[in-house]
Write a protein that holds these residues in place. Structure first.
Motif, PDB file in Angstrom:
ATOM      1  N   PHE A 176      -7.415  38.186  18.261  1.00  0.00           N
ATOM      2  CA  PHE A 176      -8.018  39.128  19.197  1.00  0.00           C
ATOM      3  C   PHE A 176      -9.115  39.952  18.541  1.00  0.00           C
ATOM      4  O   PHE A 176     -10.218  40.088  19.066  1.00  0.00           O
ATOM      5  CB  PHE A 176      -6.934  40.055  19.757  1.00  0.00           C
ATOM      6  CG  PHE A 176      -7.451  41.026  20.766  1.00  0.00           C
ATOM      7  CD1 PHE A 176      -7.574  40.653  22.091  1.00  0.00           C
ATOM      8  CD2 PHE A 176      -7.846  42.296  20.388  1.00  0.00           C
ATOM      9  CE1 PHE A 176      -8.059  41.544  23.025  1.00  0.00           C
ATOM     10  CE2 PHE A 176      -8.333  43.191  21.321  1.00  0.00           C
ATOM     11  CZ  PHE A 176      -8.441  42.819  22.647  1.00  0.00           C
ATOM     12  N   TRP A 177      -8.822  40.481  17.338  1.00  0.00           N
ATOM     13  CA  TRP A 177      -9.796  41.397  16.733  1.00  0.00           C
ATOM     14  C   TRP A 177     -10.954  40.649  16.117  1.00  0.00           C
ATOM     15  O   TRP A 177     -12.087  41.145  16.106  1.00  0.00           O
ATOM     16  CB  TRP A 177      -9.101  42.338  15.764  1.00  0.00           C
ATOM     17  CG  TRP A 177      -8.197  43.248  16.534  1.00  0.00           C
ATOM     18  CD1 TRP A 177      -6.856  43.159  16.660  1.00  0.00           C
ATOM     19  CD2 TRP A 177      -8.608  44.322  17.388  1.00  0.00           C
ATOM     20  NE1 TRP A 177      -6.391  44.114  17.521  1.00  0.00           N
ATOM     21  CE2 TRP A 177      -7.441  44.852  17.982  1.00  0.00           C
ATOM     22  CE3 TRP A 177      -9.841  44.894  17.706  1.00  0.00           C
ATOM     23  CZ2 TRP A 177      -7.479  45.917  18.867  1.00  0.00           C
ATOM     24  CZ3 TRP A 177      -9.864  45.961  18.584  1.00  0.00           C
ATOM     25  CH2 TRP A 177      -8.693  46.458  19.150  1.00  0.00           C
ATOM     26  N   THR A 180     -13.105  40.032  19.083  1.00  0.00           N
ATOM     27  CA  THR A 180     -13.747  41.283  19.509  1.00  0.00           C
ATOM     28  C   THR A 180     -14.966  41.564  18.644  1.00  0.00           C
ATOM     29  O   THR A 180     -16.066  41.849  19.143  1.00  0.00           O
ATOM     30  CB  THR A 180     -12.751  42.452  19.393  1.00  0.00           C
ATOM     31  OG1 THR A 180     -11.633  42.172  20.230  1.00  0.00           O
ATOM     32  CG2 THR A 180     -13.391  43.759  19.830  1.00  0.00           C
ATOM     33  N   VAL A 181     -14.775  41.448  17.332  1.00  0.00           N
ATOM     34  CA  VAL A 181     -15.875  41.704  16.407  1.00  0.00           C
ATOM     35  C   VAL A 181     -16.967  40.646  16.548  1.00  0.00           C
ATOM     36  O   VAL A 181     -18.153  40.956  16.644  1.00  0.00           O
ATOM     37  CB  VAL A 181     -15.335  41.749  14.955  1.00  0.00           C
ATOM     38  CG1 VAL A 181     -16.468  41.733  13.959  1.00  0.00           C
ATOM     39  CG2 VAL A 181     -14.476  42.976  14.753  1.00  0.00           C
ATOM     40  N   SER A 184     -19.018  41.004  19.656  1.00  0.00           N
ATOM     41  CA  SER A 184     -19.862  42.195  19.591  1.00  0.00           C
ATOM     42  C   SER A 184     -21.115  41.925  18.765  1.00  0.00           C
ATOM     43  O   SER A 184     -22.178  42.467  19.046  1.00  0.00           O
ATOM     44  CB  SER A 184     -19.099  43.363  18.986  1.00  0.00           C
ATOM     45  OG  SER A 184     -18.006  43.696  19.799  1.00  0.00           O
ATOM     46  N   VAL A 331      -3.776  45.349  22.114  1.00  0.00           N
ATOM     47  CA  VAL A 331      -5.180  45.750  22.272  1.00  0.00           C
ATOM     48  C   VAL A 331      -5.401  47.194  21.836  1.00  0.00           C
ATOM     49  O   VAL A 331      -6.521  47.656  21.773  1.00  0.00           O
ATOM     50  CB  VAL A 331      -5.664  45.592  23.723  1.00  0.00           C
ATOM     51  CG1 VAL A 331      -5.714  44.138  24.094  1.00  0.00           C
ATOM     52  CG2 VAL A 331      -4.786  46.360  24.681  1.00  0.00           C
ATOM     53  N   MET A 332      -4.319  47.928  21.550  1.00  0.00           N
ATOM     54  CA  MET A 332      -4.501  49.326  21.194  1.00  0.00           C
ATOM     55  C   MET A 332      -4.557  49.549  19.690  1.00  0.00           C
ATOM     56  O   MET A 332      -4.972  50.600  19.254  1.00  0.00           O
ATOM     57  CB  MET A 332      -3.362  50.158  21.783  1.00  0.00           C
ATOM     58  CG  MET A 332      -3.435  50.183  23.288  1.00  0.00           C
ATOM     59  SD  MET A 332      -1.967  50.883  23.953  1.00  0.00           S
ATOM     60  CE  MET A 332      -1.763  49.928  25.411  1.00  0.00           C
ATOM     61  N   HIS A 333      -4.092  48.579  18.916  1.00  0.00           N
ATOM     62  CA  HIS A 333      -4.050  48.820  17.477  1.00  0.00           C
ATOM     63  C   HIS A 333      -4.657  47.678  16.684  1.00  0.00           C
ATOM     64  O   HIS A 333      -3.992  46.693  16.414  1.00  0.00           O
ATOM     65  CB  HIS A 333      -2.605  49.053  17.029  1.00  0.00           C
ATOM     66  CG  HIS A 333      -2.056  50.335  17.549  1.00  0.00           C
ATOM     67  ND1 HIS A 333      -2.451  51.550  17.065  1.00  0.00           N
ATOM     68  CD2 HIS A 333      -1.183  50.589  18.550  1.00  0.00           C
ATOM     69  CE1 HIS A 333      -1.832  52.510  17.732  1.00  0.00           C
ATOM     70  NE2 HIS A 333      -1.071  51.955  18.640  1.00  0.00           N
ATOM     71  N   PRO A 334      -5.907  47.847  16.316  1.00  0.00           N
ATOM     72  CA  PRO A 334      -6.496  46.825  15.450  1.00  0.00           C
ATOM     73  C   PRO A 334      -5.806  46.847  14.086  1.00  0.00           C
ATOM     74  O   PRO A 334      -5.452  47.922  13.601  1.00  0.00           O
ATOM     75  CB  PRO A 334      -7.959  47.264  15.329  1.00  0.00           C
ATOM     76  CG  PRO A 334      -7.991  48.683  15.753  1.00  0.00           C
ATOM     77  CD  PRO A 334      -6.841  48.905  16.668  1.00  0.00           C
ATOM     78  N   ASN A 336      -5.651  46.843  10.111  1.00  0.00           N
ATOM     79  CA  ASN A 336      -6.583  47.528   9.240  1.00  0.00           C
ATOM     80  C   ASN A 336      -6.461  46.993   7.825  1.00  0.00           C
ATOM     81  O   ASN A 336      -5.427  47.176   7.203  1.00  0.00           O
ATOM     82  CB  ASN A 336      -6.273  49.031   9.266  1.00  0.00           C
ATOM     83  CG  ASN A 336      -7.380  49.831   8.642  1.00  0.00           C
ATOM     84  OD1 ASN A 336      -8.313  49.279   8.070  1.00  0.00           O
ATOM     85  ND2 ASN A 336      -7.271  51.152   8.734  1.00  0.00           N
ATOM     86  N   ALA A 338      -9.434  44.638   9.805  1.00  0.00           N
ATOM     87  CA  ALA A 338      -9.474  43.464  10.674  1.00  0.00           C
ATOM     88  C   ALA A 338     -10.471  42.480  10.080  1.00  0.00           C
ATOM     89  O   ALA A 338     -11.654  42.770  10.010  1.00  0.00           O
ATOM     90  CB  ALA A 338      -9.897  43.870  12.076  1.00  0.00           C
ATOM     91  N   ASN A 419     -10.103  50.267   6.299  1.00  0.00           N
ATOM     92  CA  ASN A 419     -11.370  50.880   6.684  1.00  0.00           C
ATOM     93  C   ASN A 419     -12.563  50.217   5.997  1.00  0.00           C
ATOM     94  O   ASN A 419     -13.624  50.803   5.858  1.00  0.00           O
ATOM     95  CB  ASN A 419     -11.386  52.379   6.370  1.00  0.00           C
ATOM     96  CG  ASN A 419     -10.410  53.109   7.269  1.00  0.00           C
ATOM     97  OD1 ASN A 419     -10.123  52.666   8.373  1.00  0.00           O
ATOM     98  ND2 ASN A 419      -9.884  54.219   6.786  1.00  0.00           N
TER      99      ASN A 419
END
Lengths: 426, 164
Positions: A176-177, A180-181, A184, A331-334, A336, A338, A419
């Protein structure tokens, strides 16, 4: 009397049925003469992709490393395992992940097939890339093979896109992530970026529409594109005169003349006069030393060898290592950090400096440079040898770019922590 | 022989007259065929562009103002907004990273993105990382029934609060 012959005829027919059936499929017996070796290659549907004879250089393992063949065989494995996996997969956000668990728990060979599919996909990306390096470093993209190089770059891009679309299908956190990236990044393309992103996702964010779209791209659109491109790629190898090889010494240069078949056969007692009609440097009519060997069995055995090796490698990997599957999508917690799949980590690392330049600008320039390489580098020398002295500049530029790319991937893979801050892997 | 030649003789002058017309016709045909091919290719894109989407609505209610006591900074992850209340002023700040769309986490100093390390202050201004734009603020209003409503379709200037 007529009755007797009829009976005898039927009996004979039954007796000879297996033999007749066999010879109706395979028109040639196992070849024992050059004529039969030639005709085996061009009367069999699956073999007629080969030329009747190939140059000895083509068969030198150290020249090609078999990388193109390995890519193709990996693609075959991917097709077979992919179609089998399709029997159990449902492209639905509520079902996809459960189906992954089903593959593990309640489908015979489910885990094994998924492992094979995953490792072949990773392998294909790597081997296609290595194949491109081989072709560049041996100068094989030069005239008359420029366009086949362009097709090859297209094949690399389709391979990457296939891998990217397949990445979403398990519908786990990683998938998913990463998507998403990835989508984008597409959104940063000038003018049409947002449109492309919307068309890819079918919605504003990654969801059911995106999953269905990626599924259709992954199992239908992109494989069909890849097959078409592979077909043309292979066809062009023959039409461009076989694999690249060092130039023959000048005094032995081949004069290309179209010779009528009957004349060729009559004069030289050659059985492969047909090749006289094909343009290119491989016409073998005239008094030149024959550096070619029959495809059957030489090329075929080499191919079989590479095939068995490829399959064995994938089977071993799939037995030893399991394809990763993370937690289901939240979907609420990518996670870390990712992270994208390894071959996109270089891209992700560049994107962490600037989304436009890292994700769109530099990759576009890179792909354009690749596409235009045979048209920018018109130096005809140094073809058919690894690291030819005459190609020092071109090879240096290429190796530099590859090394930079690999460094970015290594940084992204091992030196980035939560991060996306710099961490030491030790 | 003469019989076969005669039609050709008569055809010769008209053939010359026909040439520009033929060329024009073949030109029209090619443009027509090529144009149709381009149009039908383009229509595929029209087809795959959805007219309606089934994702989240842009406008949604978040509850009564009393549910957000002064000093609140709550991230509604499903809606991807952070509801901020300072005294009697309320605002909704996007928690979708402007870099590549990950969800930023709410921290004491502001927002931090786990994907590529973008950082924002409490008002969504960039303080570090690759993000190209500050986090947008969305319009907050009161519905007739007393519920607060956030409209992600309308961006407001950062620092624009709704007074409850």
């Amino acid at each position: 009397m007529s009755q007797a012959t009829k009976e005898a005829g039927l009996w004979t027919a039954v007796k000879e049925l297996p033999g007749n059936f066999w010879s109706s499929i395979f028109r040639n017996p196992l070849p024992s003469s050059d004529l039969e070796r030639a005709s085996t290659s061009f009367t069999n549907f699956f073999l007629h992709i080969h030329p009747v004879k190939v140059h000895r250089n083509t068969l030198r393992p150290i020249y090609t490393l078999g990388l193109g063949l390995i890519s193709f065989f990996l693609f075959l494995i991917l097709m077979v395992t992919g179609i089998l996996l399709m029997f159990y997969y449902v492209p639905s956000t509520t079902q996809a992940y459960d189906r992954m668990l089903d593959l593990r728990g309640s489908v015979a060979f489910g885990t094994f097939l998924r492992n094979m599919h995953r490792w072949s996909a990773h392998g294909m990306v790597a081997v296609v890339f290595l194949h491109m390096c081989r072709v560049f470093l041996t100068g094989a993209y030069k005239k008359p093979r420029e366009f086949n190089w362009v097709l090859g770059v297209g094949l690399l891009l389709v391979t990457l896109f296939l891998s990217f679309t397949g990445y979403l299908l398990p519908w786990d956190q990683l998938a998913f992530w990463a998507i998403t990236v990835g989508t984008s990044i597409a959104g940063y393309a000038p003018l049409v970026g947002q449109q492309i992103k919307f068309l890819l996702l079918g919605d504003a964010t990654v969801g059911q529409e995106a999953l269905l779209r990626f599924y259709v791209l992954h199992v239908a659109v992109l494989p069909a594109t890849l097959m078409l491109l592979i077909g043309v790629h292979f066809w062009r190898i023959r039409k461009d005169g076989g694999l690249s090889r060092p130039e023959e010494p000048a005094n032995l240069a081949v004069r290309v003349t179209a010779v009528p078949v009957e004349k060729a056969v009559e004069e030289k007692k050659r059985t492969y006069g047909l090749v006289g009609f094909v343009r290119g440097p491989f016409t073998k009519i005239g008094n030149i030393p024959d550096n070619s060997v029959y495809s059957w069995p030489n090329l075929l055995m080499a191919e079989l060898f590479v095939f068995v090796l490829t399959v064995a490698a994938i089977l071993t990997l799939s037995l030893l290592f399991h394809a990763p599957l993370e937690e289901p999508v939240n979907v609420m917690h990518p996670p870390n950090p990712a992270k994208a799949p390894w071959y996109f980590l270089g891209l992700q690392e560049m994107v962490s400096y600037s989304a436009f330049w890292g994700g769109i600008g530099i990759p576009t320039v890179f792909v354009l440079l690749l596409l235009l390489a045979p048209y920018l580098d018109r130096n005809p020398r140094g073809v058919g040898r690894w690291f030819a002295r005459e190609r020092l500049l071109a090879n240096t530029i290429f190796i530099t770019l590859v090394v930079v790319k690999v460094i970015f991937i290594v940084i992204g893979a091992f030196f980035r922590g939560p991060n996306w801050s710099f961490v030491s892997p030790w | 022989m003469p019989v076969a030649q005669r039609p050709r003789m008569t055809a010769a002058p008209s053939e010359q007259e026909d040439m520009p017309r033929r060329r024009l016709l073949s030109w029209f045909t090619s443009v027509g065929l090529f144009g149709s091919a381009v149009l039908s290719a383009f229509s595929n894109f029209v087809f795959i562009k959805p007219r309606a989407t089934y994702g989240q609505p842009a406008r949604f209610a978040i509850g009564k103002p009393e549910e957000f006591p002064p000093g609140t900074r709550i991230s509604l992850d499903a809606r991807r907004v952070c509801i901020v209340r300072e005294g009697g002023k309320m605002a909704a700040i996007s928690t979708t990273c402007t870099h590549l769309g990950c969800i930023v986490g709410v921290s004491d100093t502001g927002f931090a993105c786990p994907c590529h390390g973008s950082r924002f202050d409490q008002d969504g201004n960039i303080t570090g990382g690759p993000a190209p734009k500050p986090l947008p603020w969305y319009k907050v209003s009161l519905k007739p029934n007393g519920d607060l409503e956030v409209d992600k379709g309308v961006e407001v200037m950062p620092g624009t609060y709704y007074n409850v």
